[in-house]
Design a protein around this motif. Structure first.
Motif, PDB file in Angstrom:
ATOM      1  N   GLU A  85       0.827  -1.210   0.000  1.00  0.00           N
ATOM      2  CA  GLU A  85       0.000   0.000   0.000  1.00  0.00           C
ATOM      3  C   GLU A  85       0.861   1.260   0.000  1.00  0.00           C
ATOM      4  O   GLU A  85       0.515   2.263  -0.634  1.00  0.00           O
ATOM      5  CB  GLU A  85      -0.947  -0.025   1.203  1.00  0.00           C
ATOM      6  CG  GLU A  85      -2.005  -1.123   1.101  1.00  0.00           C
ATOM      7  CD  GLU A  85      -2.825  -1.287   2.360  1.00  0.00           C
ATOM      8  OE1 GLU A  85      -2.550  -0.549   3.342  1.00  0.00           O
ATOM      9  OE2 GLU A  85      -3.724  -2.137   2.387  1.00  0.00           O
ATOM     10  N   HIS A  86       1.983   1.215   0.710  1.00  0.00           N
ATOM     11  CA  HIS A  86       2.889   2.365   0.743  1.00  0.00           C
ATOM     12  C   HIS A  86       3.538   2.579  -0.624  1.00  0.00           C
ATOM     13  O   HIS A  86       3.633   3.716  -1.110  1.00  0.00           O
ATOM     14  CB  HIS A  86       3.956   2.155   1.821  1.00  0.00           C
ATOM     15  CG  HIS A  86       4.763   3.371   2.115  1.00  0.00           C
ATOM     16  ND1 HIS A  86       5.961   3.317   2.805  1.00  0.00           N
ATOM     17  CD2 HIS A  86       4.586   4.684   1.810  1.00  0.00           C
ATOM     18  CE1 HIS A  86       6.452   4.543   2.921  1.00  0.00           C
ATOM     19  NE2 HIS A  86       5.644   5.382   2.314  1.00  0.00           N
ATOM     20  N   GLU A 128       0.926   3.969  -2.990  1.00  0.00           N
ATOM     21  CA  GLU A 128       0.600   5.355  -2.655  1.00  0.00           C
ATOM     22  C   GLU A 128       1.605   6.324  -3.265  1.00  0.00           C
ATOM     23  O   GLU A 128       1.225   7.322  -3.906  1.00  0.00           O
ATOM     24  CB  GLU A 128       0.575   5.517  -1.133  1.00  0.00           C
ATOM     25  CG  GLU A 128       0.297   6.947  -0.678  1.00  0.00           C
ATOM     26  CD  GLU A 128       0.435   7.126   0.827  1.00  0.00           C
ATOM     27  OE1 GLU A 128       0.104   8.221   1.326  1.00  0.00           O
ATOM     28  OE2 GLU A 128       0.886   6.177   1.512  1.00  0.00           O
ATOM     29  N   LEU A 129       2.891   6.031  -3.110  1.00  0.00           N
ATOM     30  CA  LEU A 129       3.917   6.937  -3.610  1.00  0.00           C
ATOM     31  C   LEU A 129       3.999   6.918  -5.134  1.00  0.00           C
ATOM     32  O   LEU A 129       4.057   7.973  -5.778  1.00  0.00           O
ATOM     33  CB  LEU A 129       5.285   6.566  -3.020  1.00  0.00           C
ATOM     34  CG  LEU A 129       5.461   6.724  -1.507  1.00  0.00           C
ATOM     35  CD1 LEU A 129       6.905   6.437  -1.119  1.00  0.00           C
ATOM     36  CD2 LEU A 129       5.057   8.112  -1.039  1.00  0.00           C
ATOM     37  N   ALA A 181       1.763   5.759  -7.435  1.00  0.00           N
ATOM     38  CA  ALA A 181       0.540   6.196  -8.111  1.00  0.00           C
ATOM     39  C   ALA A 181       0.416   7.709  -8.101  1.00  0.00           C
ATOM     40  O   ALA A 181      -0.014   8.320  -9.092  1.00  0.00           O
ATOM     41  CB  ALA A 181      -0.680   5.558  -7.449  1.00  0.00           C
ATOM     42  N   GLU A 182       0.794   8.330  -6.981  1.00  0.00           N
ATOM     43  CA  GLU A 182       0.734   9.795  -6.916  1.00  0.00           C
ATOM     44  C   GLU A 182       1.732  10.417  -7.895  1.00  0.00           C
ATOM     45  O   GLU A 182       1.400  11.382  -8.594  1.00  0.00           O
ATOM     46  CB  GLU A 182       1.039  10.263  -5.495  1.00  0.00           C
ATOM     47  CG  GLU A 182       0.987  11.784  -5.342  1.00  0.00           C
ATOM     48  CD  GLU A 182       1.300  12.235  -3.927  1.00  0.00           C
ATOM     49  OE1 GLU A 182       1.166  13.440  -3.652  1.00  0.00           O
ATOM     50  OE2 GLU A 182       1.699  11.385  -3.087  1.00  0.00           O
ATOM     51  N   TYR A 183       2.932   9.850  -7.972  1.00  0.00           N
ATOM     52  CA  TYR A 183       3.946  10.410  -8.864  1.00  0.00           C
ATOM     53  C   TYR A 183       3.544  10.276 -10.332  1.00  0.00           C
ATOM     54  O   TYR A 183       3.687  11.223 -11.116  1.00  0.00           O
ATOM     55  CB  TYR A 183       5.286   9.715  -8.636  1.00  0.00           C
ATOM     56  CG  TYR A 183       6.369  10.175  -9.580  1.00  0.00           C
ATOM     57  CD1 TYR A 183       6.982  11.418  -9.415  1.00  0.00           C
ATOM     58  CD2 TYR A 183       6.766   9.384 -10.658  1.00  0.00           C
ATOM     59  CE1 TYR A 183       7.960  11.848 -10.293  1.00  0.00           C
ATOM     60  CE2 TYR A 183       7.748   9.811 -11.536  1.00  0.00           C
ATOM     61  CZ  TYR A 183       8.339  11.046 -11.351  1.00  0.00           C
ATOM     62  OH  TYR A 183       9.297  11.483 -12.231  1.00  0.00           O
ATOM     63  N   ASN A 208       0.474   9.707 -11.396  1.00  0.00           N
ATOM     64  CA  ASN A 208      -0.914  10.139 -11.582  1.00  0.00           C
ATOM     65  C   ASN A 208      -1.731   9.041 -12.258  1.00  0.00           C
ATOM     66  O   ASN A 208      -2.389   9.240 -13.288  1.00  0.00           O
ATOM     67  CB  ASN A 208      -0.994  11.432 -12.393  1.00  0.00           C
ATOM     68  CG  ASN A 208      -2.395  12.039 -12.368  1.00  0.00           C
ATOM     69  OD1 ASN A 208      -3.162  11.821 -11.418  1.00  0.00           O
ATOM     70  ND2 ASN A 208      -2.734  12.791 -13.403  1.00  0.00           N
ATOM     71  N   THR A 215      -4.096   5.118 -11.435  1.00  0.00           N
ATOM     72  CA  THR A 215      -4.790   4.309 -10.440  1.00  0.00           C
ATOM     73  C   THR A 215      -3.895   3.147 -10.015  1.00  0.00           C
ATOM     74  O   THR A 215      -2.916   2.810 -10.700  1.00  0.00           O
ATOM     75  CB  THR A 215      -6.099   3.762 -11.004  1.00  0.00           C
ATOM     76  OG1 THR A 215      -5.799   2.910 -12.126  1.00  0.00           O
ATOM     77  CG2 THR A 215      -7.018   4.892 -11.465  1.00  0.00           C
ATOM     78  N   ALA A 216      -4.255   2.504  -8.909  1.00  0.00           N
ATOM     79  CA  ALA A 216      -3.436   1.411  -8.375  1.00  0.00           C
ATOM     80  C   ALA A 216      -3.299   0.269  -9.372  1.00  0.00           C
ATOM     81  O   ALA A 216      -2.251  -0.385  -9.445  1.00  0.00           O
ATOM     82  CB  ALA A 216      -4.039   0.895  -7.069  1.00  0.00           C
ATOM     83  N   LEU A 256      10.032   4.202  -5.541  1.00  0.00           N
ATOM     84  CA  LEU A 256       9.771   5.504  -6.156  1.00  0.00           C
ATOM     85  C   LEU A 256      11.014   6.013  -6.879  1.00  0.00           C
ATOM     86  O   LEU A 256      10.903   6.589  -7.967  1.00  0.00           O
ATOM     87  CB  LEU A 256       9.333   6.501  -5.086  1.00  0.00           C
ATOM     88  CG  LEU A 256       8.999   7.913  -5.587  1.00  0.00           C
ATOM     89  CD1 LEU A 256       7.854   7.886  -6.601  1.00  0.00           C
ATOM     90  CD2 LEU A 256       8.651   8.828  -4.414  1.00  0.00           C
ATOM     91  N   LYS A 315      11.067   6.960 -10.779  1.00  0.00           N
ATOM     92  CA  LYS A 315      11.473   8.290 -11.245  1.00  0.00           C
ATOM     93  C   LYS A 315      12.594   8.193 -12.276  1.00  0.00           C
ATOM     94  O   LYS A 315      12.573   8.890 -13.307  1.00  0.00           O
ATOM     95  CB  LYS A 315      11.912   9.153 -10.057  1.00  0.00           C
ATOM     96  CG  LYS A 315      10.770   9.657  -9.188  1.00  0.00           C
ATOM     97  CD  LYS A 315      11.304  10.536  -8.054  1.00  0.00           C
ATOM     98  CE  LYS A 315      10.168  11.144  -7.241  1.00  0.00           C
ATOM     99  NZ  LYS A 315      10.679  12.014  -6.134  1.00  0.00           N
TER     100      LYS A 315
END
Length: 467
Positions: A83-84, A87-88, A90-92, A94, A96-97, A140, A144
């Motif tokens: 989940e962690h 979260e990181l 998916a946000e980066y 943009n 969905t999971a 992440l 990146k």
């Protein structure tokens, strides 16, 4: 500094515009070292590629839709870790999971239990993975870096095979009871599935592959080991001068082990001071005293560790060469694939144990809470990655492929979460008194197999309707 930020922003805007307007796949890949700090009381050999652990990512996008395939060289992860990560990432990105597949290679040489280099204050004491605060931070970073390397690309799928695995559940020839013992007539899948990302000059930039075989030979050897999957990935990457990132994920391998176990059992024997004749020894009698801590973990004879790591490297090379052969013969590439995902939990009745039997005898249970199992499908062009958040048996993998309405169906397990079920046996195997079935929290029956297969079939059907 302002000028640099402006240039970077303009480049990202240009890439987004080109990707959106031209319907062109872009892809990039990266690898990040997550080898834990060295325990000064137990120095590594530092001679083999598989002594390093990595987290790898392939990031891609087309028509404004992004996705990521992430693989990490550890034995497994708990649900909060997944989940962690999601979260990181998916946000980066943009997304969905469901547009992120997060898997582990399942190497048993990268686990806290029974491994001297892991079960120490030098790594788990402060919960750090190398220089990264968490596994999610390392994931992440890989994403990146992969995103920054994206270039116009194309993707293709093909398969091959390797006869290096065997069904691992059998009757003990001495006791007549179920145990871990190579079963050469039991179900096993030998297919290697390979998804290759090339640039527009047909040069590989990343490969994502699945094969069903537990990386268990370095289990309890006391040394950090990415096992044969790590050796395979590094062989592929080095074969392309480090310009390719190779991710491995488990296929349906809950009941599958390596065909050859000699070097692993000999290493365990040297730890337990059991006579090593050179022949392959039975696994369970050697593993149990160390696993259950009846005997202390001491350093194995380094001669047997070198034999073990050399054999694991050899397996990795053979599988890596088969993957490269498949990559070389992949011909149907797509530079404008659709990117689509759907995932959901299925629920089955659960049970809890009243005993601690490992194998060979019936277990005793009572009814308990329902168990949720993540299933999903990730479509990339004419290929779909059917995934399950647990370790499933061979026949369930076959059942998934047989029920799929798409020809190119990859099976990916231990993916996007950790089900509380434990192993998931097929209906024909659920009565076997082996550790996988005895330890399952699922109430015996067809629920898990039927629901996993039907759920994934519905996901795939929904994807195919969009094509």
């Amino acid at each position: 500094m302002k000028h640099s930020w402006l240039v970077s922003s303009l480049l990202l805007l240009w890439r987004w515009t080109v990707t959106t307007m031209a319907s062109q796949l872009w892809a990039g890949a990266a690898s990040v070292d997550i080898t834990p700090p060295i325990n000064p009381n137990w120095l590594p050999l530092n001679e083999y590629e598989l002594e390093k652990l990595h987290i790898r990512a392939i990031v891609f996008e087309n028509n404004g839709e992004r996705g990521a395939l992430i693989g990490v060289e550890i034995v497994g992860y708990e649900q909060p870790v997944y989940e962690h990560v999601i979260e990181l990432v998916a946000e980066y990105l943009n997304v969905t999971a469901g547009n992120i597949l997060f898997t582990c290679t399942h190497t048993h040489g990268a686990a806290p239990w029974g491994t001297a280099l892991f079960y120490t204050e030098h790594n788990y004491g402060n919960q750090r993975v190398n220089q990264y605060a968490t596994l999610a931070d390392a994931a992440l970073k890989a994403v990146k870096e992969a995103y920054a390397k994206m270039v116009p690309a194309q993707v293709g799928y093909a398969t091959g095979e390797a006869y290096l695995n065997v069904n691992r559940d059998n009757l003990n020839p001495l006791t007549g009871r179920w145990t871990q013992f190579s079963n050469f007539t039991g179900p096993v899948d030998r297919e290697i599935q390979v998804l290759t990302f090339n640039n527009m000059n047909n040069t590989p930039i990343a490969v994502y592959t699945t094969y069903p075989m537990h990386p268990v030979n370095s289990y309890q050897a006391g040394y950090v080991s990415a096992d044969w999957p790590g050796a395979m990935s590094r062989w592929i990457e080095q074969s392309f001068n480090e310009k390719v990132v190779a991710i491995y994920s488990q296929s349906a391998s809950g009941d599958v082990n390596p065909r050859c176990r000699r070097t692993g059992t000999n290493a365990l024997a040297s730890i337990s001071q059991v006579h090593v004749s050179g022949l392959e020894l039975a696994q369970e009698p050697l593993e149990e005293p160390l696993r259950d801590q009846y005997l202390p973990l001491v350093r194995a004879d380094v001669t047997y560790i070198r034999q073990l790591f050399t054999e694991l490297t050899s397996v990795g090379v053979v599988l890596g060469e088969e993957v490269i052969r498949i990559m070389s013969r992949t011909s149907n590439f797509d530079s404008n694939p659709s990117i689509w995902s759907q995932q959901a939990n299925v629920t089955c009745p659960g049970r809890a144990r009243m005993d601690k039997a490992r194998e060979g005898v019936p277990g005793y249970y009572y009814n308990s809470t329902d168990v949720q199992i993540m299933t999903g499908a990730f479509g990339i062009g004419n290929t779909v990655l059917a995934h399950v958040g647990a370790e499933i048996f061979t026949r369930i993998g076959w059942h998934i492929r047989d029920s799929s309405t798409m020809n190119n169906t990859m099976i990916v397990t231990m993916c996007n979460g950790k089900s509380a079920s434990g192993y998931i046996a097929d209906v024909e195997s659920v009565s076997q008194q082996v550790f996988e079935t005895l330890g399952s929290t699922l109430y015996p029956g067809s629920c898990a197999e039927d629901k996993i297969v039907s759920s994934i079939a519905e996901h795939i059907k929904a994807y195919k309707e969009t094509l």
